[in-house]
Design an enzyme around this catalytic site. Sequence first.
Site: not given
Length: 1013
Positions: A917-918
Site C-alpha cells: 500500500c502507500k
Amino acid sequence: MKNKNSEASEVVILERCWIVEFRSKTDVSIVVKFQSGEQDLYLEAASKPDCESWAVALGEANSEGLQNKIQQLRRLIMEIKEERASHEARQFVPSSQVDSLGEPQFTSIQRIANEPKLEFSLACKDLVTATRDRKLNTFIQVSVLHPAEHILTRYSSTEIVEGTKDPLFLTGVTFPPEYPIYEETKIKLTVYDVKDKSQDTVHTSVLPDHKEPRADTGRSFLGCTTFRVADLVKSKEQQLTLTLRTSDGGKTVGTIEVNLVKMGELEDGETDHITTDAQDQKCALVRECTATEGISGKDNLPSLSAVLKNPICKLYRFPTSDNKWMRIREQMAETTLSFHVPKELINLHIKEDMRRNQELKDLGELAPHWDNMRKSVIAHCDQMLSMYQDTLAELGKHTGSSFKSSCSKGEKTLEFIPINLHLQRMHVHSPRLKDALYDVITVGAPAAHFQGFKNGGLRKLLSKFEAERRNTGYQCIYYSPENTAKAKEVLSNINHLQPLISSHADLLLNSASQHSPDSLKNSLKMLSEKTELFVHAFKDQLVRSALLALYTARPGCVLKKPAMPRNSTEEGGDLQHQDHPSQIKRQDSIPHHSEYDEEEWDRVWANVGKSLNCVIAMVDRLLEKDNVSNTKEGENDPSAADCKVFHTGDWYEQLYPLVITLKDCMGEVVTRAKQSMAFVLLQELACGLPQCLMLTLRRDIVFSQALAGLVCGFIIKLHTGLHDQGFLQQLHTVGLLVQYEGLLSTYSEEAGMLEDMAVGISDLQKVMFKVIEAKSEDFLPIITGRREHYVIEVQLPAKMFELLPQEIKEGKLLRMYPVLFNVGINEQQTLAERFGDTTLQENINQENLELLKEYYKLFTEKMPPDCLPHFQEQNDLKGLLENLHQNIQAKKRKNVEIMWLAATICRKLNGVRFTCCKSAKDRTSMSVTLEQCSILRDEHQLHKDFFIRALDCMRSRQTQGALNESDDPETGCLTDNKPTSRHFYPVALLLVSSHLLVVWLILSLALLLAKYQ
C-alpha cells in the site's frame, strides 16, 4: 458544598458517575451525571482554566480511584523489595559461578540452533474477583529480572481474555536465540484486571492539554508471582503451577500455569473449556531476534542471516476444529537488501552513464548543429551523473536501521530505498498436518515520492513524453523506443563480447606456443562461438541507417554514390525505420539515401568472418600435420587459399599474424558500430532534454525500490524451497511467478503512485537470476548488467549449492514473471468510484491477468501435474483463473475477491507474494493478517469460533519493555498521541457504506476550509 465563609451545606458522594465538561470556549459549566439515575449536578467555575482543573479533580475524587492508587503504591513497594532481594542475592553467588576476573558466570539454555531459546504458554485458574457483580477481564504482563544487571524489565504481555476466572491465553512468550536469558534468570508474571468502559467509576470526557491520561487507567492489579527459568526447563513435566499473591505477599488470588513450548512437539489437553467471548486482545513480543527460523533448520542460517535482520517474533496457540492445539510462530524481519540493492544499482547506473558520456565524446568531429547538440546533452548528463554520485555517497554514510521508515519516504537521499521492506513469515505446526511456512513480503508501493505526483506517475508521463517526441521538429532524428533499446543492446554486446574475443584469441596463441593440440581445439571452439555472436550482433538494419545519419552529420562530408545503387524504397526504410516515414522529411541535414555508399560497411563487417575462417583453416592444417598417422589422409581446406600461410614449423608464428588481423578487423567494426549507436542515443537524449533524463531518473528510482523487494523475495523463496525438487524444476524450466497485491486507490496522489508502481513492476521482467556457489562468507547478492537487462547472482554456501539441479548449478538464467493486481479499499477509493475514474485500476488488472494466463499456459506445457502443492486438489487452477477473469470484468466496487483469488493462484503456483500500500503499514498489515487467518482456517482447520479472536490477536500489540510508548518500530519516528499498533481497524470498516463516507468527507472538507479562512 458550601459558600466561601459558611459551613458545608451539602455533601456529594462521587460514586459510579462521570464528568461532562462543555467544549464551548465561553461555557464554564460542568455536569456530574450519576449511573443510579439521580438528578444531574450542575457546577459553574469562574473561568475556563478553573473549569478544566475542577473536571480533573472531580474525576480523581472517588473511593475506587483512591483504592487503585493504594494498590499501585503496594505494587511499587513489592518491586522495590524484589530489587533489594536480588541485590543481596548477588553478594552470595556460589564460587563456582564466578570466573577468575570476579565476574559471575551463568548457565545458558541448551536449545536447537536457529530456534528461540525459550518459549512458554500461560493460563490462570481460580482467579479471585474484588467484587462479585462483575466478571474478570485479565491479561498477564511478563517482566524479566536479569541476573547480571539485576534490573526488572517489562518484556511482553498476553492478550486480554474477558469474562472468565480461568483465562487461557492464546498469545505465548518467546525469547529469541541471542536474547540474554539463562537458567538463573527470573521471570515475573503480573496479572491485571481490565475494567470495561461501561463500568468505569468515573470518566472525564476532556483533559487539559498539559495532562496525559495515567498509564494504569482502566486496569487493576490482581496478583503476581516469580519463577526461575531453570525451574521450568528442568521440571519433569516441563510445567509449573505457581500461586498468585497480592502485592503485600499475603492473600492468594489464584494460580497460574506455565507450560514450556517446543514447536515440534504436540501439546496435550482439550480446548472445549476456552471461552470464545473475547475482544480488545493485545499482545506483542517486540524483542530483537538475530536469527531466522526455517522448517529445515541450521543450514539456512549463515546465508539468511546476511539478508534478514532484527526479527520480531510472536507465539500463538489456536484450537483446531477437532479440539487440538496448533502452534503458530509469527515473524517480521527487516532486510539488509533495502540498502544493498539500491547502492549496487546506483553504482551500475554511474558506470553505464560514464560509458555513455565517453561514447558521445568519441563520436569525433561533427557539424556545428550536431556538435552543439552533443555539448548540451553531455552537460545535462554530467549533472545527472553528479546527482547519482552524491546519492551513492549519502547512502554510504547511512547507519542504523536496515529499512526506510514511512516518515522518510519524502527524503531525497533515500528516494532509491524501498519503504518498510519486511518479511512477514508464519510458521504453523498442526497436530495432524506437516509443518508449513507462509511468507509474504510487505513493502510500500515503489514510487518516486520525493518528485511528487502533480503530473501523474510513470505510466502517464512516459506516454505523454513519447507522443511529444514523435512531434519533434527538425533539430534531431526520431528513433522509436524499440530502436533505442536495440542500440543500447548492441553497445552492451560490444562491451561484453570484444574483451571475451580478445581473451580467447590470446588463449589460442598461448596454446599454440605450448604446442598443445587439445587446448588449441578448445580455444578455437570458444573463439569461433564468441566471434559468431559478435558478427550476428551487427546484422540489424539499425546499424546501417545510423551509420548513414552519422556520416552525413560530419562537417564537409563528401557523399559517394555507389556503382550499383540499391532500391531507394528499401534504403529509405532504413533511416525512417518504416514506422514514421514523415519524420525523415523534417531532417534537412540528412541527404537522400541514394547518395550514400553502404558497401564499405559491408566489407568491414565481412572481413571479421573472413579473418576467422583463415584462423580456423590454419588451426586445422596445423593439427592435421601434427597427426603423423593421418598425414596422407585428407586435403587442405580450400578456404585457406586466400590466406598467405608460411609453414615455418612453429604454430605460434603461423597463427600470430592471422590473430592480429582478426583483432584489427574486429576493432574497426567496433569503432564504427559504437559511434553509430552512440549517435542514436544522442538523438534520444536531444529530443527530450531535460524531460528524458528526469524520466530516466524517476524510472531508476521506482525500479530500484521494486528490485530490492524482488531480490529479497527470490532469496527467501529459494531457501524455503531448497528441498522441493518440483519447485526447483519449475524454477529453471518455467521461471518464478511474482505476484504483487496493490491496495492503492485511484484518487489524487495514490493514482500517481499506482502508475509508478505498475511501470516499476513491469520493468522487473528484464531481471534474470543466477545461483552461484559462495567463495567467501559474504552471501549478499551481486548485480551486473545495464538498464535494459540485469542479472542478479545469488550466492549459496557449498552444502546448499549441492542440493540444486544441474541446470541451475551450471549457471542457467532464471526468469521472473511479475504480475500486479490492485484493488483500492480506503475512503479515497470511494471518492474515485463516485466522482473520479477507476480505468487505471481496471486496465492494470486486465493486462496482468493476461500475463498470469500466459504463465499458467507455459507452466502446464512444461511441468508435470504432480509438482503442484498438496492443496491443489481442493481447487482447480483453471477454475480459479476463470473466476478471477469474471471478477475483473465485473468492475464491482472494492472487489476484494480479486485479491483473494490472485493470492490463492500465486500460492498454488509456488509463487512469491507481495502486499503493498502507500507505506506498507495499515492496509498492508490488515491484509496480511486476514490472509494468515484465512490460511489457518482453510488449510489447518482453525476452529471457526476462534477466527475473529485469532485475527484480533495478530492485529493488536501493546508497548513493551524498552520500546517507547510513542515509538512505532515500523515508522521509525515519534508520533504524538497516536496508537502504536500497526494493525488498526478490520477490513470491514474500510468497506462501510460509501454514502456515509462521502458525507463525512464533505463535512471534513468544509470544516478545514472554515478553519483556514
